[in-house]
Design an enzyme around this catalytic site. Sequence first.
Site, short mmCIF file in Angstrom:
data_model
loop_
_atom_site.label_atom_id
_atom_site.label_comp_id
_atom_site.label_asym_id
_atom_site.label_seq_id
_atom_site.Cartn_x
_atom_site.Cartn_y
_atom_site.Cartn_z
N CYS A 8 0.86 -1.18 0.00
CA CYS A 8 0.00 0.00 0.00
C CYS A 8 0.90 1.23 0.00
O CYS A 8 2.11 1.12 -0.16
CB CYS A 8 -0.99 -0.01 1.17
SG CYS A 8 -0.27 0.23 2.81
N ASN A 11 2.46 1.53 4.20
CA ASN A 11 2.75 0.31 4.94
C ASN A 11 2.49 0.47 6.44
O ASN A 11 3.19 -0.08 7.27
CB ASN A 11 4.18 -0.17 4.67
CG ASN A 11 4.47 -1.60 5.14
OD1 ASN A 11 5.58 -1.87 5.60
ND2 ASN A 11 3.53 -2.50 5.05
N CYS A 13 -1.19 0.84 7.36
CA CYS A 13 -2.60 0.49 7.54
C CYS A 13 -2.96 -0.76 6.73
O CYS A 13 -2.96 -1.86 7.26
CB CYS A 13 -3.52 1.65 7.13
SG CYS A 13 -3.45 3.10 8.21
N ARG A 14 -3.27 -0.59 5.46
CA ARG A 14 -3.85 -1.67 4.66
C ARG A 14 -2.91 -2.85 4.45
O ARG A 14 -3.31 -4.01 4.66
CB ARG A 14 -4.32 -1.15 3.31
CG ARG A 14 -5.47 -0.16 3.42
CD ARG A 14 -5.81 0.45 2.09
NE ARG A 14 -4.70 1.31 1.64
CZ ARG A 14 -4.64 1.87 0.44
NH1 ARG A 14 -5.59 1.64 -0.45
NH2 ARG A 14 -3.63 2.64 0.13
N ASP A 126 -8.61 3.24 1.78
CA ASP A 126 -7.56 3.59 2.73
C ASP A 126 -8.18 4.17 3.99
O ASP A 126 -8.71 5.29 3.98
CB ASP A 126 -6.59 4.58 2.10
CG ASP A 126 -5.34 4.78 2.93
OD1 ASP A 126 -5.35 4.44 4.14
OD2 ASP A 126 -4.35 5.29 2.37
#
Length: 158
Positions: A8, A11, A13-14, A126
Site C-alpha cells: 500500500c 505500509n 494500515c492496509r 484507505d
Amino acid sequence: MVRVMFVCHGNICRSPMAEFILKRMVAEAGLEDQFEIASSATSTEEIWNGVGNPVYAPARNELNRHGISCEGKRAVQLKRSDYDHYDYLIGMDAQNIRNMERITGRQGGKIHTLLEFCGSDASIADPWYTGEFERTYRDIVRGCTAFLKYLRTAGEIE
C-alpha cells in the site's frame, strides 16, 4: 512455498493488516510452512532515517479486536528486487499498482490488486482517509479468503 508481498502507500494500515490477516488464516489452516508473507510501501513517507513507523494505532487496534497481533511490524519500502523474490505482489488500489510497476520496472505478471481475486476491480479503501478501519478489515478478509481459494484451485497450496 508461496511468497506474498502486500503493498500500500505507507505500509502502516492496509498492507500490514493484509499481511497479518493472511498470516492468521494460513496458521489456522496449518499452512505456515507453505508461505512467506510480508508487506511494504510504495512511498517513504512513513520511513525516517531508515526506520519505518509502526502500524498506525487504529489499524493495530482493529487487528487486536480480532485477536491478531502485528507487534514489531514497521514500515518498509518495496524494492525492485522484490519482484523477483515474491510470487505475488498484491496492491490495495490502482495507484499502488502504478507505483509498484514503477518501482519494480515490471507491469502485470505477478502484480495484482487484492480484490481482483474476488472478481472485482474495486479498491481496498484507505482507512487513513476514510476512518473506516472495520470496513477495511472486512474487505481485506474477503480478498484474502478469495486469494487462498484461488491458490487452492490453482494447485499452489494443499
